[in-house]
Design an enzyme around this catalytic site. Sequence first.
Site, PDB file in Angstrom:
ATOM      1  N   ARG A  33      17.893 -12.407 -24.624  1.00  0.00           N
ATOM      2  CA  ARG A  33      18.050 -13.728 -25.225  1.00  0.00           C
ATOM      3  C   ARG A  33      16.950 -14.036 -26.244  1.00  0.00           C
ATOM      4  NH1 ARG A  33      19.644 -17.779 -20.384  1.00  0.00           N
ATOM      5  NH2 ARG A  33      20.823 -18.707 -22.068  1.00  0.00           N
TER       6      ARG A  33
ATOM      7  N   LYS B  70      19.263 -28.945  -2.842  1.00  0.00           N
ATOM      8  CA  LYS B  70      19.565 -27.519  -2.756  1.00  0.00           C
ATOM      9  C   LYS B  70      19.421 -27.068  -1.307  1.00  0.00           C
ATOM     10  CE  LYS B  70      18.612 -23.110  -5.057  1.00  0.00           C
ATOM     11  NZ  LYS B  70      17.860 -22.421  -6.132  1.00  0.00           N
TER      12      LYS B  70
ATOM     13  N   GLU C  18      13.290 -18.163 -22.760  1.00  0.00           N
ATOM     14  CA  GLU C  18      12.845 -16.820 -23.106  1.00  0.00           C
ATOM     15  C   GLU C  18      12.355 -16.727 -24.552  1.00  0.00           C
ATOM     16  OE1 GLU C  18      15.711 -16.566 -19.706  1.00  0.00           O
ATOM     17  OE2 GLU C  18      15.785 -17.513 -21.691  1.00  0.00           O
TER      18      GLU C  18
END
Length: 584
Positions: free
Chosen positions: A362, A246, A334
């Site tokens: 969610r 990244k 979640e």
Amino acid sequence: MQHSLLNTINSPEDLRLLAPKDLTQLAQELREFIITIVATKEGHLGASLGVIELTIALHYVYNTPVDQLLWDVGHQAYGHKILTGRRDVFHTNRQLGGISGFPKRSESAYDTFGVGHSSTSISAALGMAIASQLKGEDKHHIAVIGDASIASGMAFEGLNHAGVSPANLLIILNDNAIGIDPSVGALKQYLTNVKKGTQRRNNIIEALNIDYSGPVDGHDFTALISELKRLKAVKGPKLLHVITTKGKGLKQAEADQVKYHAPGKFDAKTGELPYSPPKVQPPKYQDVFGHTIVELANANKNIVGITPAMPTGSSLKFMMEALPERAFDVGIAEQHAVTLAAGMATQGLIPFCTIYSTFIQRAYDQIIHDVALQNLPVVFCLDRAGLVGEDGATHHGVFDLSYLRCIPNLIIFAPRNEIELRNIMYTAQLGLEHPIAIRYPRGRGVTIDWQQPFNAIDIGTAERLKQGDAIAVLSIGTIAKNVTAAITDLKVSHYDMRFVKPLDEALLHRIFKTHYNIVTVEDNALSGGFGSVILEFAARHHYKNKIEVLGIPDNFIEHGRVDELQTLVGLDVKCIRHLLMKLI
């Protein structure tokens, strides 16, 4: 001077005309282009830099958009956008009226699925693959998903189905060991062991009947293109494990991957962030939460903190540093976070579950079934409520008041400032009989001297901020700031209602009896929101007052600065004042 390749690429068809030896130069130019634009316009940097070679290789090998390419979440799709006809408008990325920061179907045929929340790509790509199979179409379907996203429950559901489907699906696992914060959990450790060669690498994926290949260096064009071409001939579900870095190509972004996920403005040549001399200013609401939970937890051993993969964004990182055994990052999960909190609450702990408003959508069933139905005193701290700005429609937290207020047993509170946030957190840990949702916005507040001694808040009570004549403005949450500015010289009453549930009905009766014009103001959807609560109250008690409701209209709000979006929907100071002047 070297001839620019990027300026010749207006579509992947142009890209496929290049010789393989030219792709490294193209990758360098694409990285420099992204760095230059994001340095001044801001956006998600690190993820896109990490998949430059993979992006080029996918469009080089596959016949997009006939072959359908999906980017999970979409943080990493800048290179994809630039190569698919949006190079010349990329400078408008995330700006009002410009292109979206995430893949969006209405924006381009190459954006095959709209994204913004994680872990949807496998399910969506499998759905497309099954549809192609049913229609007799011969095309490829590729889902690019990160190692943090693939650990989410929805991704596992997609993998489980893919393993028993003959559909032509390629899952590319972009493994860089980080989402926004470092990846966590057993799957992350498994992938780390695979990369080290200490783990038999096919037992999880192939046990699900999915063909596994890799790991492959995601920055090696030769290896990537060779393997992608081989996989084109492999039928059925398969997974390619790709290792990337990244922030690749920008030293600072590689070294500090959390900060450079979305670093704001920076120097495009050096990569350095601008120096901001220390100055006294109000804190970010997330930091008020972060510091306050540490303060409370030091005094109350029963407090625990939970976040699904957002310790930095929510500032639970402060508790994770100070009290690591009582603060939990559960990854992009979640649903698990909410039910984990419920389980803790059954044993006498006081869980503060901090989740962005847009992400707790969610876990709606878990809020209802596992928390509210059992009346467990979980404390939900909903960060990024209201309009969040440049991340746009997928991230605005403008529905929570509407979808939460219909749930029995649930207290709903929105502080107008930092002190109110601290005090409701203090109140929540004193021992509530019900679960509570506390919503607060992204960004800085209004109070410099915010670390005041705690004061408990009486549940279901509102406050009068200003006394006026015939007009009463009822606001909820931090939008009170705009109301206050709009009515400075007007003889208008202003009430901070604080609680959407339970309502301060005693005060409301007095307001309706003394003010003919009632105006409600909220940064939530008008459909079913705070204004609806007041309209229902009036109908229930047969009041005939004139009621105006201000809030988010019944359409998805796009991206732009928060102040621009407030003007767009009529919630800025000028619009509020204009309405009130018409009523006076």
